[in-house]
Design a protein around this motif. Sequence first.
Motif, PDB file in Angstrom:
ATOM      1  N   ASN A 104       0.809  -1.216   0.000  1.00 11.10           N
ATOM      2  CA  ASN A 104       0.000   0.000   0.000  1.00 11.10           C
ATOM      3  C   ASN A 104       0.844   1.267   0.000  1.00 11.10           C
ATOM      4  OD1 ASN A 104      -1.934  -1.915   0.220  1.00 11.10           O
ATOM      5  ND2 ASN A 104      -2.849  -1.164   2.113  1.00 11.10           N
ATOM      6  N   LEU A 105       1.937   1.263  -0.751  1.00 12.85           N
ATOM      7  CA  LEU A 105       2.654   2.521  -0.966  1.00 12.85           C
ATOM      8  C   LEU A 105       1.780   3.423  -1.826  1.00 12.85           C
ATOM      9  CD1 LEU A 105       6.345   1.398  -1.575  1.00 12.85           C
ATOM     10  CD2 LEU A 105       5.278   2.222   0.524  1.00 12.85           C
ATOM     11  N   PHE A 106       2.056   4.736  -1.759  1.00 17.27           N
ATOM     12  CA  PHE A 106       1.281   5.686  -2.546  1.00 17.27           C
ATOM     13  C   PHE A 106       1.913   5.788  -3.935  1.00 17.27           C
ATOM     14  CE2 PHE A 106       1.108   7.544   1.926  1.00 17.27           C
ATOM     15  CZ  PHE A 106      -0.022   6.811   2.256  1.00 17.27           C
ATOM     16  N   PRO A 107       1.256   5.251  -4.956  1.00 15.99           N
ATOM     17  CA  PRO A 107       1.919   5.104  -6.264  1.00 15.99           C
ATOM     18  C   PRO A 107       2.183   6.430  -6.971  1.00 15.99           C
ATOM     19  CG  PRO A 107      -0.376   4.428  -6.411  1.00 15.99           C
ATOM     20  CD  PRO A 107      -0.099   4.687  -4.961  1.00 15.99           C
ATOM     21  N   HIS A 108       1.470   7.477  -6.576  1.00 13.35           N
ATOM     22  CA  HIS A 108       1.641   8.759  -7.262  1.00 13.35           C
ATOM     23  C   HIS A 108       2.764   9.587  -6.642  1.00 13.35           C
ATOM     24  CE1 HIS A 108      -0.774   9.588  -3.784  1.00 13.35           C
ATOM     25  NE2 HIS A 108      -0.874  10.883  -4.036  1.00 13.35           N
ATOM     26  N   LEU A 109       3.384   9.067  -5.586  1.00 14.84           N
ATOM     27  CA  LEU A 109       4.458   9.803  -4.920  1.00 14.84           C
ATOM     28  C   LEU A 109       5.778   9.046  -5.068  1.00 14.84           C
ATOM     29  CD1 LEU A 109       2.649  10.704  -1.565  1.00 14.84           C
ATOM     30  CD2 LEU A 109       2.820  12.091  -3.624  1.00 14.84           C
ATOM     31  N   MET A 117       5.434  12.261   3.576  1.00 19.90           N
ATOM     32  CA  MET A 117       4.048  12.752   3.555  1.00 19.90           C
ATOM     33  C   MET A 117       3.434  12.893   4.951  1.00 19.90           C
ATOM     34  SD  MET A 117       1.333  13.764   2.016  1.00 19.90           S
ATOM     35  CE  MET A 117       1.363  13.492   0.247  1.00 19.90           C
ATOM     36  N   ALA A 118       3.434  11.803   5.709  1.00 18.17           N
ATOM     37  CA  ALA A 118       2.784  11.866   7.023  1.00 18.17           C
ATOM     38  C   ALA A 118       3.588  12.718   8.002  1.00 18.17           C
ATOM     39  CB  ALA A 118       2.577  10.466   7.590  1.00 18.17           C
ATOM     40  N   LEU A 149      12.622   7.232  -7.032  1.00 19.24           N
ATOM     41  CA  LEU A 149      11.822   6.352  -7.886  1.00 19.24           C
ATOM     42  C   LEU A 149      10.369   6.343  -7.422  1.00 19.24           C
ATOM     43  CD1 LEU A 149      14.140   3.228  -8.307  1.00 19.24           C
ATOM     44  CD2 LEU A 149      13.921   5.241  -9.769  1.00 19.24           C
ATOM     45  N   ARG A 150       9.511   5.871  -8.317  1.00 19.57           N
ATOM     46  CA  ARG A 150       8.132   5.597  -7.955  1.00 19.57           C
ATOM     47  C   ARG A 150       8.047   4.157  -7.446  1.00 19.57           C
ATOM     48  NH1 ARG A 150       4.194   9.269  -9.854  1.00 19.57           N
ATOM     49  NH2 ARG A 150       5.327  11.186 -10.226  1.00 19.57           N
ATOM     50  N   ALA A 152       6.227   1.810  -8.303  1.00 22.04           N
ATOM     51  CA  ALA A 152       6.091   0.824  -9.386  1.00 22.04           C
ATOM     52  C   ALA A 152       7.444   0.431  -9.969  1.00 22.04           C
ATOM     53  CB  ALA A 152       5.190   1.380 -10.490  1.00 22.04           C
ATOM     54  N   ASP A 153       8.457   1.262  -9.751  1.00 18.80           N
ATOM     55  CA  ASP A 153       9.786   0.952 -10.285  1.00 18.80           C
ATOM     56  C   ASP A 153      10.635   0.139  -9.317  1.00 18.80           C
ATOM     57  OD1 ASP A 153       9.207   2.333 -12.595  1.00 18.80           O
ATOM     58  OD2 ASP A 153       9.864   4.244 -11.754  1.00 18.80           O
ATOM     59  N   ARG A 166       8.293   3.851   6.116  1.00 21.43           N
ATOM     60  CA  ARG A 166       7.257   4.872   6.208  1.00 21.43           C
ATOM     61  C   ARG A 166       6.570   4.824   7.567  1.00 21.43           C
ATOM     62  NH1 ARG A 166       2.301   4.400   2.010  1.00 21.43           N
ATOM     63  NH2 ARG A 166       1.915   2.524   3.241  1.00 21.43           N
TER      64      ARG A 166
ATOM     65  N   GLY B 127      -6.920   0.018   0.344  1.00 20.97           N
ATOM     66  CA  GLY B 127      -5.659  -0.009   1.082  1.00 20.97           C
ATOM     67  C   GLY B 127      -4.948   1.337   1.102  1.00 20.97           C
ATOM     68  N   GLN B 128      -5.179   2.168   0.095  1.00 20.29           N
ATOM     69  CA  GLN B 128      -4.549   3.482   0.059  1.00 20.29           C
ATOM     70  C   GLN B 128      -5.064   4.351   1.207  1.00 20.29           C
ATOM     71  OE1 GLN B 128      -2.187   4.933  -2.308  1.00 20.29           O
ATOM     72  NE2 GLN B 128      -1.830   2.733  -2.377  1.00 20.29           N
ATOM     73  N   ALA B 131      -3.776   2.851   4.490  1.00 19.37           N
ATOM     74  CA  ALA B 131      -2.365   3.166   4.753  1.00 19.37           C
ATOM     75  C   ALA B 131      -2.232   4.608   5.232  1.00 19.37           C
ATOM     76  CB  ALA B 131      -1.533   2.930   3.501  1.00 19.37           C
ATOM     77  N   MET B 137      -3.108  10.234   9.377  1.00 20.24           N
ATOM     78  CA  MET B 137      -3.802  11.284   8.637  1.00 20.24           C
ATOM     79  C   MET B 137      -5.292  11.232   8.946  1.00 20.24           C
ATOM     80  SD  MET B 137      -2.217  11.405   4.837  1.00 20.24           S
ATOM     81  CE  MET B 137      -0.611  10.721   4.539  1.00 20.24           C
ATOM     82  N   GLN B 150      -4.959  10.555  -6.890  1.00 19.45           N
ATOM     83  CA  GLN B 150      -4.892   9.341  -7.708  1.00 19.45           C
ATOM     84  C   GLN B 150      -6.183   9.131  -8.478  1.00 19.45           C
ATOM     85  OE1 GLN B 150      -3.231   5.710  -5.917  1.00 19.45           O
ATOM     86  NE2 GLN B 150      -2.874   6.931  -4.094  1.00 19.45           N
ATOM     87  N   ARG B 153      -6.275  11.395 -11.460  1.00 19.43           N
ATOM     88  CA  ARG B 153      -5.396  10.908 -12.516  1.00 19.43           C
ATOM     89  C   ARG B 153      -6.030   9.777 -13.305  1.00 19.43           C
ATOM     90  NH1 ARG B 153       0.720  11.703 -10.311  1.00 19.43           N
ATOM     91  NH2 ARG B 153       0.165  13.714  -9.444  1.00 19.43           N
ATOM     92  N   ARG B 233      10.971   8.105 -16.509  1.00 20.45           N
ATOM     93  CA  ARG B 233      11.535   6.954 -17.174  1.00 20.45           C
ATOM     94  C   ARG B 233      10.775   6.627 -18.443  1.00 20.45           C
ATOM     95  NH1 ARG B 233      13.012   2.265 -13.662  1.00 20.45           N
ATOM     96  NH2 ARG B 233      15.035   3.159 -13.187  1.00 20.45           N
ATOM     97  N   VAL B 237       7.059   0.308 -17.606  1.00 19.81           N
ATOM     98  CA  VAL B 237       6.832  -0.220 -16.273  1.00 19.81           C
ATOM     99  C   VAL B 237       5.409  -0.745 -16.239  1.00 19.81           C
ATOM    100  CG1 VAL B 237       8.459   1.291 -15.122  1.00 19.81           C
ATOM    101  CG2 VAL B 237       6.115   2.033 -15.444  1.00 19.81           C
TER     102      VAL B 237
END
Lengths: 257, 249
Positions: A104-109, A117-118, A149-150, A152-153, A166, B127-128, B131, B137, B150, B153, B233, B237
């Motif tokens: 559950n990482l934030f993919p847009h960050l 963030m927190a 990196l994101r 996803a990478d 985190r 889950g977002q 988390a 938060m 998100q 987007r 990149r 991906v």
Amino acid sequence: MSMMAQDAKIDASEHSKGIQIRDVRKSFGDTEVLKGVSLDVSLREVVCIIGPSGSGKSTLLKCINLLEQPTSGEIWVDGIELTAKSADINAARARVGMVFQHFNLFPHLSILENVTMALRVVKRLPAKKAEEIAVRQLTRLGVDTLSHLRPADCSGGQQQRVAITRALAMEPQVMLFDEATSALDPELVKGVLDEMRALALDGMTMVVVTHEMAFAREVADRVVFMDNGQIVETGPAEEVLTNPQTDRLQNFLSQVL
Amino acid sequence: MEEFLHTFFDLDSIVAILPVLLTEGLANTLIISVSAVLAGLLLGLVLAMMLMSKLWIVKVPARIYVDVFRGLPAILTISLVGLGFPAAGIRPFGTSPFGYAILAVGLISAAYTAEILRSGIQSIDKGQLQAARSLGMTQFQAMRKIVIPQGIRNVLPALTNRFIIDIKESSLVYLLGLSVGQRELYFIAYQQQAVTYNSSALVAAGICYLLMTIPLTYVVNAWDRRLRTGRSRPKAVPVPSQSTMEVVS
Ligand SMILES: Nc1ncnc2c1ncn2[C@@H]1O[C@H](COP(=O)(O)OP(=O)(O)O)[C@@H](O)[C@H]1O
Ligand SMILES: [Mg+2]
């Protein structure tokens, strides 16, 4: 080896540290998923929860930081009753770190932003200070090179380390792990378990839901077996895992070992 | 053939109308549609949150709003707001029709935008939120910083589509009787056609619309692809499971 006793309500002095769970019940609609769970985790203790899928392990963890609101019962963390009407849930939650099966990482960050963030939003730290803390923690977990990196990478193992970072960056009193290695490729499992072991050796209070019996045996002070929304057996890891008292646990162990 | 060319592509007529089309028409079309989109996004976001509420008292009014404004012809809504409001003494923008034009297009846009944003936000894995909340938060912070960005987007192509429709629907405000200086592209061209019996001005206006709508489609699709494949990149991906829906105009 002791069967879980239904303790009477405990007085406030006992609530000073660790986690106290008192007769927690949780229903989704008509189905009761937690059927009166009581569990104490003392300071610096590592408790592993095992049990079949659907037995309520995740729900119990989520109740501990109120991601799920228990239907009834009390939960105390670090001397604060989270289930009290007056509790500042957000403040209390920041003291409980949680690591999820799917990261559950934030993919847009970016990785760095995932950690800062927190710190910025909840702890209101200035950007520079937050980054300092994040980089220090990322370095500790060996993932500082991924900062820009994101998610996803990154590999699953790297993502889970970042997720642990985190949570740790918030300086929690307690860490909850929900099958933190179940979604990882086999070759990445060990690395993440090593980090969890290091954390345990550091004295972190931990509740770990896991299917890794070897890890439970080695690291856990105590193992709790849950089935069907109840704690069925609990005791020292070695005892519970090698000398199960109930058929249900015997069955379960014969399937996973 | 010559008559056809003269009617639609008379160069002299086009050159004559072009300055006013660009300085007055294009500017006003942009002002109306951009303001309407912004109003639509703001109101649409509020409506989207209301639509996702568990409380019926919050959810039902939003549902009714969305159903009504999506169910009415745009031209009827624009008439009701632009002609009806001032007549009924509801005059937040005085007697000039321009403000009502923006309001009307914005109200319509909000109804569609609300549904787009709702689907985008609901497509984000639970889950977002969990988390974010597990880090301390508040619900509001988690929505604002993690879930909504998100969600937006994920629906950028659909939002662009809506923006394009707003640009086109802004032409309908001609019926509010905009005065000189307030006219948008279509009204200028329409008046010119009425005076000259020549449609070249309409063709010129049409080209102006296409110059806005077609590049917008491609720019947002390119931007969308870049967001999906990571910031810096070029290498491939894994693309998130949400389908990449291309904008159609
Ligand atoms: N949000 C929810 N709504 C309805 N049922 C749920 C929800 N979360 C979990 N459950 C149900 O609760 C039971 C226990 O789930 P869970 O705590 O995830 O078990 P475990 O983690 O031990 O596999 C399952 O039957 C599951 O379907
Ligand atoms: Mg689970």
